[in-house]
Design a protein around this motif. Structure first.
Motif, mmCIF file in Angstrom:
data_model
loop_
_atom_site.group_PDB
_atom_site.id
_atom_site.type_symbol
_atom_site.label_atom_id
_atom_site.label_comp_id
_atom_site.label_asym_id
_atom_site.label_seq_id
_atom_site.Cartn_x
_atom_site.Cartn_y
_atom_site.Cartn_z
ATOM 1 N N GLY A 9 -7.242 11.701 14.503
ATOM 2 C CA GLY A 9 -7.721 11.693 13.142
ATOM 3 C C GLY A 9 -7.241 12.858 12.303
ATOM 4 O O GLY A 9 -7.890 13.257 11.340
ATOM 5 N N SER A 10 -6.101 13.445 12.683
ATOM 6 C CA SER A 10 -5.643 14.637 11.984
ATOM 7 C C SER A 10 -4.534 14.352 10.985
ATOM 8 O O SER A 10 -3.974 15.258 10.409
ATOM 9 N N ARG A 11 -4.187 13.080 10.813
ATOM 10 C CA ARG A 11 -3.135 12.767 9.858
ATOM 11 C C ARG A 11 -3.637 12.993 8.442
ATOM 12 O O ARG A 11 -4.742 12.586 8.087
ATOM 13 N N ARG A 12 -2.819 13.637 7.662
ATOM 14 C CA ARG A 12 -3.228 13.985 6.306
ATOM 15 C C ARG A 12 -3.347 12.758 5.423
ATOM 16 O O ARG A 12 -2.635 11.782 5.589
ATOM 17 N N GLN A 13 -4.242 12.848 4.440
ATOM 18 C CA GLN A 13 -4.396 11.781 3.469
ATOM 19 C C GLN A 13 -3.290 11.883 2.428
ATOM 20 O O GLN A 13 -2.763 12.969 2.171
ATOM 21 N N ARG A 64 4.406 22.440 2.702
ATOM 22 C CA ARG A 64 5.396 23.400 2.221
ATOM 23 C C ARG A 64 5.186 24.795 2.797
ATOM 24 O O ARG A 64 6.091 25.608 2.777
ATOM 25 N N GLU A 65 3.982 25.070 3.325
ATOM 26 C CA GLU A 65 3.684 26.392 3.844
ATOM 27 C C GLU A 65 3.219 26.298 5.288
ATOM 28 O O GLU A 65 2.746 25.262 5.737
ATOM 29 N N MET A 66 3.346 27.419 5.964
ATOM 30 C CA MET A 66 2.911 27.492 7.348
ATOM 31 C C MET A 66 1.407 27.205 7.454
ATOM 32 O O MET A 66 0.589 27.881 6.835
ATOM 33 N N PRO A 67 1.011 26.155 8.213
ATOM 34 C CA PRO A 67 -0.421 25.837 8.354
ATOM 35 C C PRO A 67 -1.182 26.980 9.019
ATOM 36 O O PRO A 67 -0.654 27.673 9.890
ATOM 37 N N VAL A 68 -2.417 27.167 8.605
ATOM 38 C CA VAL A 68 -3.236 28.245 9.141
ATOM 39 C C VAL A 68 -3.453 28.089 10.648
ATOM 40 O O VAL A 68 -3.467 29.073 11.394
ATOM 41 N N ASP A 69 -3.606 26.834 11.100
ATOM 42 C CA ASP A 69 -3.852 26.602 12.526
ATOM 43 C C ASP A 69 -2.567 26.554 13.354
ATOM 44 O O ASP A 69 -2.598 26.246 14.538
ATOM 45 N N LYS A 70 -1.433 26.837 12.725
ATOM 46 C CA LYS A 70 -0.132 26.890 13.404
ATOM 47 C C LYS A 70 0.224 25.557 14.071
ATOM 48 O O LYS A 70 0.880 25.516 15.103
ATOM 49 N N MET A 71 -0.252 24.477 13.476
ATOM 50 C CA MET A 71 0.035 23.141 13.994
ATOM 51 C C MET A 71 0.551 22.252 12.873
ATOM 52 O O MET A 71 0.003 22.260 11.767
ATOM 53 N N VAL A 72 1.610 21.506 13.162
ATOM 54 C CA VAL A 72 2.117 20.496 12.240
ATOM 55 C C VAL A 72 2.046 19.150 12.941
ATOM 56 O O VAL A 72 2.607 18.977 14.022
ATOM 57 N N ASP A 73 1.356 18.203 12.334
ATOM 58 C CA ASP A 73 1.241 16.851 12.883
ATOM 59 C C ASP A 73 1.874 15.868 11.906
ATOM 60 O O ASP A 73 1.297 15.549 10.874
ATOM 61 N N LEU A 74 3.065 15.395 12.249
ATOM 62 C CA LEU A 74 3.771 14.399 11.442
ATOM 63 C C LEU A 74 3.818 13.060 12.181
ATOM 64 O O LEU A 74 4.704 12.238 11.939
ATOM 65 N N SER A 75 2.871 12.838 13.061
ATOM 66 C CA SER A 75 2.825 11.591 13.821
ATOM 67 C C SER A 75 2.620 10.400 12.890
ATOM 68 O O SER A 75 1.843 10.462 11.938
ATOM 69 N N GLY A 76 3.345 9.317 13.154
ATOM 70 C CA GLY A 76 3.144 8.080 12.419
ATOM 71 C C GLY A 76 3.518 8.140 10.959
ATOM 72 O O GLY A 76 3.016 7.351 10.167
ATOM 73 N N THR A 77 4.410 9.038 10.587
ATOM 74 C CA THR A 77 4.833 9.137 9.180
ATOM 75 C C THR A 77 6.146 8.406 8.926
ATOM 76 O O THR A 77 6.738 8.553 7.867
ATOM 77 N N TYR A 96 3.713 17.931 16.458
ATOM 78 C CA TYR A 96 3.541 16.540 16.872
ATOM 79 C C TYR A 96 4.404 15.645 15.991
ATOM 80 O O TYR A 96 4.205 15.545 14.780
ATOM 81 N N LEU A 97 5.377 14.974 16.628
ATOM 82 C CA LEU A 97 6.294 14.068 15.934
ATOM 83 C C LEU A 97 6.214 12.668 16.521
ATOM 84 O O LEU A 97 7.147 11.870 16.393
ATOM 85 N N SER A 98 5.100 12.339 17.136
ATOM 86 C CA SER A 98 4.931 11.052 17.814
ATOM 87 C C SER A 98 4.990 9.882 16.842
ATOM 88 O O SER A 98 4.688 10.018 15.654
ATOM 89 N N ASP A 99 5.381 8.715 17.377
ATOM 90 C CA ASP A 99 5.285 7.453 16.639
ATOM 91 C C ASP A 99 6.082 7.483 15.340
ATOM 92 O O ASP A 99 5.574 7.198 14.261
ATOM 93 N N LEU A 118 5.084 20.263 22.190
ATOM 94 C CA LEU A 118 6.006 19.439 21.409
ATOM 95 C C LEU A 118 5.831 17.986 21.828
ATOM 96 O O LEU A 118 5.977 17.642 23.004
ATOM 97 N N ALA A 119 5.498 17.137 20.866
ATOM 98 C CA ALA A 119 5.290 15.710 21.135
ATOM 99 C C ALA A 119 6.393 14.896 20.474
ATOM 100 O O ALA A 119 6.495 14.860 19.255
ATOM 101 N N LEU A 120 7.215 14.253 21.297
ATOM 102 C CA LEU A 120 8.311 13.412 20.819
ATOM 103 C C LEU A 120 8.136 11.974 21.297
ATOM 104 O O LEU A 120 9.075 11.177 21.218
ATOM 105 N N ASP A 121 6.967 11.627 21.788
ATOM 106 C CA ASP A 121 6.748 10.293 22.347
ATOM 107 C C ASP A 121 6.741 9.232 21.252
ATOM 108 O O ASP A 121 6.523 9.505 20.081
ATOM 109 N N PHE A 122 7.021 8.007 21.661
ATOM 110 C CA PHE A 122 7.082 6.853 20.757
ATOM 111 C C PHE A 122 8.106 7.066 19.643
ATOM 112 O O PHE A 122 7.804 6.958 18.458
ATOM 113 N N ASN A 123 9.333 7.387 20.054
ATOM 114 C CA ASN A 123 10.458 7.499 19.130
ATOM 115 C C ASN A 123 11.628 6.705 19.689
ATOM 116 O O ASN A 123 11.434 5.801 20.514
#
Length: 317
Positions: A9-13, A64-77, A96-99, A118-123
């Motif tokens: 549930g962490s994908r951005r709106q 555009r900026e470094m996230p405070v939690d040091k995590m980038v989730d681009l899954s399913g984009t 996370y670059l899954s899906d 590093l998540a590269l699954d479902f690519n």
């Protein structure tokens, strides 16, 4: 974050789009509010095909900026090209670059030397990008559900790797480079086409969990009998007909052997949980018939083609 817990549930709106393409999309969406979400996703999928910066910026929206939690989730984009500006986030720990639809990564990814997950699954990777092997702080690497037939020898450089997922690829044998990952604790290699495991696997003294379900194993892998430090063994959905005793595996806690055409259940030490046929019954056949079965099996492997005698099965089996 635990190694088994993927972000949920962490994908951005959706955010206001940027750039010429984004402005056009925003105007269209404003003029057609009833089409909303469906058309927005369709347009994002079409834009993802275009490697131009303005299009990629629209796909990743306001990142555009470094996230405070040091995590980038681009899954399913629906990415087809990795957004290069993410490589400027030098302190990034989780990516996370899954899906998506990725089949390559830029060399600049090597700038993320603090990356641990590093998540590269479902690519659509047919080969692991070499740049991944330069990320020496990686602890967890997800490569499942791609099209990998092998892993590069450079993977051995990832000496901090503790969890490796390579399930649902095109592996016909477990790459021997996996046996050089000395700190590996969890190996997921299910849903491939593995028929055996390399003997070098016993070098992995830290390995605790191995998942091999959905492969082409016809025998229980002998190397696992020499790995008393294993805690979980999963060989579900293979073609194993006979199980040797696992009672000597002193650390074993769980063995999953269901959906095999086996004639016996593996003998295990007290307190070890079994999941499979006869798991709740006495697993051992009559000792004399078991010895006779083993002897006939050895002779058949020498080319005699003998028919194996039936084992004494539990009642109502």
């Amino acid at each position: 974050m635990g190694e088994e817990n993927r972000p949920q549930g962490s994908r951005r709106q959706p955010q206001p789009a940027v750039g010429p393409v984004g402005e056009s999309v925003s105007r269209w969406a404003g003029a057609h509010p009833a089409s909303g979400l469906f058309m927005g996703n369709t347009i994002r999928a079409l834009v993802a095909f275009i490697p131009a910066d303005c299009c990629q910026n629209y796909v990743v929206r306001d990142l555009r900026e470094m996230p405070v939690d040091k995590m980038v989730d681009l899954s399913g984009t629906q990415l087809r090209h990795f957004p290069g500006h993410v490589c400027s986030f030098r302190e990034l720990v989780k990516l996370y670059l899954s899906d998506n639809h990725l089949n390559s990564l830029p060399p600049e990814l090597g700038q993320l030397q603090n990356l641990q997950i590093l998540a590269l699954d479902f690519n659509n990777f047919k080969a692991l990008p070499q740049v991944v092997c330069t990320l020496k702080q990686l602890c967890i690497l997800y490569l499942g559900n791609n099209k990998l037939c092998d892993l590069p020898s450079e993977l051995s450089l990832l000496q901090n790797l503790q969890t490796l997922w390579v399930e649902a690829n095109c592996l016909t044998q477990l790459p021997e480079v996996v046996c050089e990952l000395s700190l590996l604790k969890t190996l997921h290699a299910g849903s491939n086409s593995l028929r055996l495991l390399p003997g070098q696997l016993q070098r992995l003294r830290e390995l605790r969990t191995i998942w091999l379900s959905g492969n082409l194993l016809t025998d229980f892998p002998p190397v696992l009998l020499h790995m008393p430090f294993l805690e979980v063994i999963d060989v579900d959905r293979n073609s194993i007909r006979y199980f040797p005793s696992l009672a000597h595996l002193s650390s074993l806690k769980l063995v999953i052997y269901d959906h095999n055409p086996c004639r016996n259940a593996p003998k295990v030490a007290k307190g070890v949980r079994r999941v499979g046929r006869w798991a709740e019954e006495t697993p051992e056949p009559d000792p004399r018939k078991a010895r006779r079965y083993a002897l006939a099996r050895e002779e058949s492997q020498e080319g005699e083609g003998l028919v194996l005698p039936p084992l004494l099965l539990p009642p109502n089996s």
